[in-house]
Motif scaffolding. Structure first.
Motif, short mmCIF file in Angstrom:
data_model
loop_
_atom_site.label_atom_id
_atom_site.label_comp_id
_atom_site.label_asym_id
_atom_site.label_seq_id
_atom_site.Cartn_x
_atom_site.Cartn_y
_atom_site.Cartn_z
N PHE A 16 0.83 -1.20 0.00
CA PHE A 16 0.00 0.00 0.00
C PHE A 16 0.87 1.25 0.00
O PHE A 16 0.57 2.22 -0.71
CB PHE A 16 -0.94 0.00 1.22
CG PHE A 16 -1.88 1.15 1.24
CD1 PHE A 16 -2.96 1.20 0.37
CD2 PHE A 16 -1.69 2.20 2.11
CE1 PHE A 16 -3.84 2.26 0.38
CE2 PHE A 16 -2.55 3.28 2.14
CZ PHE A 16 -3.63 3.30 1.27
N ALA A 19 2.14 1.73 -3.46
CA ALA A 19 1.08 2.21 -4.34
C ALA A 19 0.82 3.70 -4.12
O ALA A 19 0.63 4.46 -5.07
CB ALA A 19 -0.20 1.41 -4.13
N GLN A 20 0.83 4.14 -2.87
CA GLN A 20 0.62 5.55 -2.57
C GLN A 20 1.77 6.40 -3.13
O GLN A 20 1.54 7.50 -3.63
CB GLN A 20 0.51 5.77 -1.07
CG GLN A 20 -0.81 5.28 -0.48
CD GLN A 20 -1.98 6.04 -1.03
OE1 GLN A 20 -2.67 5.56 -1.92
NE2 GLN A 20 -2.22 7.22 -0.52
N PHE A 23 1.17 6.86 -6.79
CA PHE A 23 0.12 7.85 -7.00
C PHE A 23 0.68 9.26 -6.81
O PHE A 23 0.33 10.19 -7.55
CB PHE A 23 -1.05 7.61 -6.05
CG PHE A 23 -2.24 8.48 -6.31
CD1 PHE A 23 -3.00 8.32 -7.46
CD2 PHE A 23 -2.60 9.47 -5.42
CE1 PHE A 23 -4.09 9.13 -7.71
CE2 PHE A 23 -3.68 10.29 -5.66
CZ PHE A 23 -4.43 10.12 -6.81
N ALA A 60 1.69 2.85 -11.32
CA ALA A 60 0.65 2.96 -10.29
C ALA A 60 -0.37 1.84 -10.43
O ALA A 60 -0.81 1.27 -9.42
CB ALA A 60 -0.03 4.32 -10.37
N ARG A 61 -0.72 1.51 -11.66
CA ARG A 61 -1.68 0.42 -11.88
C ARG A 61 -1.12 -0.89 -11.36
O ARG A 61 -1.81 -1.64 -10.65
CB ARG A 61 -2.00 0.30 -13.37
CG ARG A 61 -3.02 -0.80 -13.70
CD ARG A 61 -3.16 -0.98 -15.21
NE ARG A 61 -1.89 -1.29 -15.87
CZ ARG A 61 -1.36 -2.52 -15.92
NH1 ARG A 61 -1.96 -3.52 -15.34
NH2 ARG A 61 -0.22 -2.72 -16.55
N SER A 63 1.14 -1.33 -9.06
CA SER A 63 1.21 -1.28 -7.60
C SER A 63 -0.16 -1.51 -6.97
O SER A 63 -0.28 -2.20 -5.96
CB SER A 63 1.77 0.07 -7.14
OG SER A 63 3.10 0.21 -7.53
N ASN A 64 -1.19 -0.93 -7.57
CA ASN A 64 -2.55 -1.13 -7.06
C ASN A 64 -3.01 -2.57 -7.23
O ASN A 64 -3.74 -3.09 -6.39
CB ASN A 64 -3.52 -0.14 -7.69
CG ASN A 64 -3.40 1.23 -7.09
OD1 ASN A 64 -3.28 1.37 -5.88
ND2 ASN A 64 -3.41 2.24 -7.92
N VAL A 67 -1.60 -4.48 -4.38
CA VAL A 67 -2.35 -4.28 -3.15
C VAL A 67 -3.62 -5.13 -3.16
O VAL A 67 -3.97 -5.76 -2.15
CB VAL A 67 -2.70 -2.79 -2.96
CG1 VAL A 67 -3.67 -2.60 -1.80
CG2 VAL A 67 -1.44 -1.98 -2.73
N ALA A 68 -4.28 -5.16 -4.30
CA ALA A 68 -5.53 -5.93 -4.39
C ALA A 68 -5.23 -7.41 -4.24
O ALA A 68 -5.96 -8.17 -3.67
CB ALA A 68 -6.21 -5.66 -5.72
#
Length: 68
Positions: A16, A19-20, A23, A60-61, A63-64, A67-68
């Motif tokens: 997370f 990912a932040q 972003f 970013a995609r 990394s997200n 997280v998912a």
């Protein structure tokens, strides 16, 4: 079970945070490009700016998704 939850929590927190940060990279690029839009247009660097932005969005995609 507590150790397993601790490990998952640490991995999730790391993902997370990453990912932040990605972003934040996107926001930085947008601010830079908006501030320098006249220079970008005058030197014909639109395609380079778009390529850099696409790379930041792709990172970013990914990394997200992690997280998912």
């Amino acid at each position: 079970m507590a150790i397993a939850l601790w490990r998952v929590n640490n991995e999730l927190h790391t993902a997370f945070t990453h990912a932040q940060a990605r972003f934040g990279d996107i926001n930085d690029r947008v601010q830079e490009h908006i501030g320098a839009i006249r220079l970008i247009k005058s030197y014909g660097l639109e395609s380079r700016a778009l390529t850099e932005f696409d790379a930041a969005v792709d990172a970013a995609r990914k990394s997200n998704i992690d997280v998912a």
